[in-house]
Scaffold this active site. Structure first.
Site, PDB file in Angstrom:
ATOM      1  N   GLY A 109       0.814  -1.218   0.000  1.00 53.98           N
ATOM      2  CA  GLY A 109       0.000   0.000   0.000  1.00 53.98           C
ATOM      3  C   GLY A 109       0.846   1.266   0.000  1.00 53.98           C
ATOM      4  O   GLY A 109       0.400   2.316  -0.471  1.00 53.98           O
ATOM      5  N   GLU A 112       1.744   1.796  -3.509  1.00 56.69           N
ATOM      6  CA  GLU A 112       0.501   2.172  -4.193  1.00 56.69           C
ATOM      7  C   GLU A 112       0.135   3.624  -3.899  1.00 56.69           C
ATOM      8  O   GLU A 112      -0.284   4.368  -4.789  1.00 56.69           O
ATOM      9  CB  GLU A 112      -0.624   1.215  -3.767  1.00 56.69           C
TER      10      GLU A 112
HETATM   11  N1  CAA Z   1       1.834  -3.705   8.845  1.00 64.18           N
HETATM   12  C1  CAA Z   1       1.926  -3.713  10.180  1.00 64.18           C
HETATM   13  N2  CAA Z   1       3.083  -3.574  10.852  1.00 64.18           N
HETATM   14  C2  CAA Z   1       4.208  -3.435  10.115  1.00 64.18           C
HETATM   15  C3  CAA Z   1       4.191  -3.418   8.716  1.00 64.18           C
HETATM   16  C4  CAA Z   1       2.936  -3.560   8.070  1.00 64.18           C
HETATM   17  N3  CAA Z   1       2.800  -3.512   6.737  1.00 64.18           N
HETATM   18  N4  CAA Z   1       5.462  -3.279   8.278  1.00 64.18           N
HETATM   19  C5  CAA Z   1       6.240  -3.196   9.362  1.00 64.18           C
HETATM   20  N5  CAA Z   1       5.496  -3.296  10.484  1.00 64.18           N
HETATM   21  C6  CAA Z   1       5.947  -3.259  11.885  1.00 64.18           C
HETATM   22  C7  CAA Z   1       6.646  -4.543  12.268  1.00 64.18           C
HETATM   23  O1  CAA Z   1       5.691  -5.528  12.606  1.00 64.18           O
HETATM   24  C8  CAA Z   1       7.475  -4.084  13.443  1.00 64.18           C
HETATM   25  O2  CAA Z   1       6.641  -3.948  14.564  1.00 64.18           O
HETATM   26  P1  CAA Z   1       7.124  -4.565  16.004  1.00 64.18           P
HETATM   27  O3  CAA Z   1       8.326  -3.722  16.357  1.00 64.18           O
HETATM   28  O4  CAA Z   1       5.952  -4.326  16.885  1.00 64.18           O
HETATM   29  O5  CAA Z   1       7.479  -5.989  15.762  1.00 64.18           O
HETATM   30  C9  CAA Z   1       7.886  -2.671  13.028  1.00 64.18           C
HETATM   31  O6  CAA Z   1       6.948  -2.263  12.021  1.00 64.18           O
HETATM   32  C10 CAA Z   1       9.275  -2.612  12.418  1.00 64.18           C
HETATM   33  O7  CAA Z   1       9.326  -3.543  11.362  1.00 64.18           O
HETATM   34  P2  CAA Z   1      10.443  -4.693  11.240  1.00 64.18           P
HETATM   35  O8  CAA Z   1      10.950  -5.083  12.587  1.00 64.18           O
HETATM   36  O9  CAA Z   1       9.885  -5.784  10.374  1.00 64.18           O
HETATM   37  O10 CAA Z   1      11.579  -3.860  10.472  1.00 64.18           O
HETATM   38  P3  CAA Z   1      12.708  -4.420   9.511  1.00 64.18           P
HETATM   39  O11 CAA Z   1      13.615  -3.288   9.252  1.00 64.18           O
HETATM   40  O12 CAA Z   1      13.273  -5.689  10.034  1.00 64.18           O
HETATM   41  O13 CAA Z   1      11.935  -4.825   8.140  1.00 64.18           O
HETATM   42  C11 CAA Z   1      10.360  -4.449   6.335  1.00 64.18           C
HETATM   43  C12 CAA Z   1      11.323  -3.820   7.368  1.00 64.18           C
HETATM   44  C13 CAA Z   1      11.172  -5.261   5.313  1.00 64.18           C
HETATM   45  C14 CAA Z   1       9.646  -3.306   5.629  1.00 64.18           C
HETATM   46  C15 CAA Z   1       9.367  -5.383   7.058  1.00 64.18           C
HETATM   47  O14 CAA Z   1       8.782  -4.679   8.143  1.00 64.18           O
HETATM   48  C16 CAA Z   1       8.234  -5.874   6.183  1.00 64.18           C
HETATM   49  O15 CAA Z   1       8.424  -6.769   5.393  1.00 64.18           O
HETATM   50  N6  CAA Z   1       7.020  -5.282   6.352  1.00 64.18           N
HETATM   51  C17 CAA Z   1       5.831  -5.716   5.635  1.00 64.18           C
HETATM   52  C18 CAA Z   1       5.859  -5.314   4.193  1.00 64.18           C
HETATM   53  C19 CAA Z   1       4.617  -5.808   3.459  1.00 64.18           C
HETATM   54  O16 CAA Z   1       4.395  -6.989   3.312  1.00 64.18           O
HETATM   55  N7  CAA Z   1       3.786  -4.874   2.978  1.00 64.18           N
HETATM   56  C20 CAA Z   1       2.563  -5.186   2.246  1.00 64.18           C
HETATM   57  C21 CAA Z   1       1.412  -5.138   3.173  1.00 64.18           C
HETATM   58  S1  CAA Z   1      -0.081  -5.733   2.405  1.00 64.18           S
HETATM   59  C22 CAA Z   1      -0.687  -4.456   1.524  1.00 64.18           C
HETATM   60  O17 CAA Z   1      -0.135  -3.370   1.492  1.00 64.18           O
HETATM   61  C23 CAA Z   1      -1.982  -4.727   0.769  1.00 64.18           C
HETATM   62  C24 CAA Z   1      -2.391  -3.649  -0.159  1.00 64.18           C
HETATM   63  O18 CAA Z   1      -2.017  -3.666  -1.327  1.00 64.18           O
HETATM   64  C25 CAA Z   1      -3.288  -2.603   0.228  1.00 64.18           C
END
Ligand code: CAA
Length: 258
Positions: A109, A112
């Protein structure tokens, strides 16, 4: 204005909206999306603002829709509540130019949302991706459509099927972002670009934005016809007379936005 999840600041006719949910890398929960909408509404209504910039932190523009908020929703719920619909496309309704200033992660998102803006300036640490496939879903805020229009089918398919991230350099090569700048100067560079757009005639800038947007929504011949009508309509503006007279008289134009 005071909002919980975004900071809003107006400087030199540029309205900055900074996503501010650092604990979750600006994951787009419903409250954050609603705050972005309220900030856009306020800046669009403010005559002191000519250009809007949407930005995040140095680590993340936005790491996607909030996975924790949506993970337990059922099919019936997402259908009934029109999930990722109400408010999400608000930025595409904005008539003022909206620039995305992206540093760090712009995923799912977040990517996006950046693509909904008029153009993207990326810091050299920016990473773009549609990683939904890695968490058992697909893009839901237009990613499969806007990314394909911006970078073509092959790369869009690659991004959506592999879930890999693209760095800033690849994103610029592919046409997803318009310019890449050093992280340390992202704000200054984007502010400079926004100020230069703000120095032009507002109705002319608005017509230019509409003309480019028409290219994504219509056929070439209808797009060219609609551009021609908008081009002609600039001749009804004092600012067109002023701009061309200033050129001929070798002076700076004094635009009055009329
Ligand atoms: N939703 C909720 N929480 C999220 C998040 C998300 N999309 N991305 C990161 N966070 C949170 C993590 O859970 C973490 O929280 P805690 O400290 O409570 O555990 C905090 O943010 C920090 O994140 P990380 O510890 O994971 O940080 P990192 O540096 O190790 O990794 C990252 C960074 C690679 C961006 C990793 O956080 C990640 O992969 N995030 C998810 C990315 C993702 O899959 N996005 C797509 C979401 S679905 C979507 O967007 C659908 C749509 O089209 C509308």
């Amino acid at each position: 204005m005071q909002l919980e999840n975004v900071q809003v600041e107006i400087r030199e006719q540029v309205g900055w909206i900074t996503l501010n949910r650092p604990q979750s890398l600006n994951a787009l929960c419903a409250a954050l999306v609603s705050d972005i909408g309220r900030a856009l509404e306020a800046l669009e209504a403010d005559d002191d603002v000519a250009v809007i910039v949407l930005t995040g932190s140095e680590k993340a523009f936005a790491a996607g829709a909030d996975i924790k908020e949506m993970k337990d929703k059922t099919f019936q719920q997402v259908l009934a509540e029109n999930f990722i619909t109400d408010g999400w496309e608000r930025v595409t309704d904005c008539r003022k130019p909206v620039i995305a200033a992206v540093a760090g992660y712009a995923l799912g998102g977040g990517c996006e949302l950046a693509m909904m803006c008029d153009f993207i300036i990326a810091a050299d640490n920016a990473r773009f991706g549609q990683p939904e496939v890695t968490i058992g879903t697909i893009p839901g805020a237009g990613g499969s459509q806007r990314l394909t229009r911006l970078v073509g089918k092959s790369k869009a398919m690659d991004m959506c099927l592999s879930g890999r991230m693209m760095d800033a350099e690849e994103a610029e090569r592919a046409g997803l972002v318009s310019r890449v700048v050093p992280l340390a100067s992202l704000q200054d560079e984007v502010h400079g670009i926004a100020k230069s757009i703000a120095s032009y005639s507002r109705p002319v800038v608005s017509l230019a934005k509409q003309a480019v947007n028409a290219a994504l929504e219509t056929t070439l011949s209808e797009g060219v016809r609609s551009e021609r009508r908008m081009f002609y309509s600039t001749f009804a503006l004092e600012d067109q007379k002023e701009g061309m007279a200033a050129f001929a008289e070798k002076r700076k134009p004094d635009y009055r936005n009329r």
